[in-house]
Design an enzyme around this catalytic site. Sequence first.
Site, mmCIF file in Angstrom:
data_model
loop_
_atom_site.group_PDB
_atom_site.id
_atom_site.type_symbol
_atom_site.label_atom_id
_atom_site.label_comp_id
_atom_site.label_asym_id
_atom_site.label_seq_id
_atom_site.Cartn_x
_atom_site.Cartn_y
_atom_site.Cartn_z
ATOM 1 N N ASP A 275 -3.208 -6.133 8.523
ATOM 2 C CA ASP A 275 -4.157 -7.190 8.854
ATOM 3 C C ASP A 275 -5.562 -6.620 8.912
ATOM 4 O O ASP A 275 -5.785 -5.532 9.482
ATOM 5 C CB ASP A 275 -3.823 -7.826 10.201
ATOM 6 C CG ASP A 275 -2.604 -8.741 10.129
ATOM 7 O OD1 ASP A 275 -1.995 -8.831 9.043
ATOM 8 O OD2 ASP A 275 -2.254 -9.359 11.166
ATOM 9 N N HIS B 205 -2.482 -2.527 11.096
ATOM 10 C CA HIS B 205 -3.862 -3.010 11.031
ATOM 11 C C HIS B 205 -4.772 -2.011 10.317
ATOM 12 O O HIS B 205 -4.541 -0.807 10.367
ATOM 13 C CB HIS B 205 -4.402 -3.279 12.429
ATOM 14 C CG HIS B 205 -3.823 -4.521 13.060
ATOM 15 N ND1 HIS B 205 -2.569 -4.537 13.637
ATOM 16 C CD2 HIS B 205 -4.319 -5.781 13.174
ATOM 17 C CE1 HIS B 205 -2.311 -5.748 14.100
ATOM 18 N NE2 HIS B 205 -3.360 -6.523 13.830
#
Length: 334
Positions: free
Chosen positions: A146, A295
């Site tokens: 992400d 992430h």
Amino acid sequence: MSPNSPPPSDDVPRRNKARRRVAVVVVLSALVVIAVGLTLIISLRPGGSSSPATQGASPAPTTASSSATPTPSPPSTAPSPPGTAPSPSGTIPDTGPVPVPPPEPEPTGPGASTAPPTPTAIPGLLLGQDVTSIPGAGNRIALTFDGGANAAGLQAILSTLEQKQVSATFFLTGTWAAANPDGVARIVAAGHRLGNHSMTHPAFTQLTDPMIADEIVRAESAIVAAGGAPRPFFRFPFGDRDTQTINDVNNLGYIAVRWSVDSLGWKGTSGGMTRDAVTQRVLDALQPGGIVLMHIGSNPDDGSTLDADALPGLIEGIRSAGYGFVTLDALLAG
């Protein structure tokens, strides 16, 4: 005086005068008759003088005026009334109003786009779901990253994926894509897949349907403007979703994709995580068709990039456990 005797000399002038008067009267009468007759003939001839009832009409054009080229009137530039469509010349057709479809409702919010995207066909089994695994993937998993905060770990992640020959899927927010167009270009150039992670990363269950559409549409526009293509994968910010928000995402042509394991690398060292802890957490949760969440950015408090740091050893550990890798495009094969 006998009947045959000549009249007296004074009667001759009187008779001559009487004859002349008669002749004048006869001539005048004849002229009157002729004049009346000619008047009647002229008035009854075709093309003759018009009657008083038709006088005042526009006269026929003269030779000069009829040979001149007429100047065309400019087309009307007035806007069409509601419910009508203009003819090719710009004027309203004489055949009556032509129905025009109503405009698409515009999403609300600052910077909202003008129309929702065209829906994409979604496999029926994926409708109404926030997918946590890839059906039929066997011993293969999907690495997903992400991007919403910063790009601190991007270069290390891309270098590791290239060295290990692994393809991954990157879920980007619109704000991240707009701030890092070169990052989007590098992800795409390396052959990785993109997904939509909303425009500003809000909690979707707190939004109205128009606000949800605005978040998704604007994020797509920003990613496309940076050279990427996020369709048809979407990930809810914070994983915050319910039945209605999943339906909203599906109605916009996106598949909602969750994860089977969160590495928790985003917590950083200040949150009690380490590189080894990230690796072990993922390896302990391996399953066929699993989806791993990591992430791109650094922890805002300590600046650590644990997911990027753990990635080389993590890939080796996954392969040692007998698993391979796949992107989320495998979801579309079912």
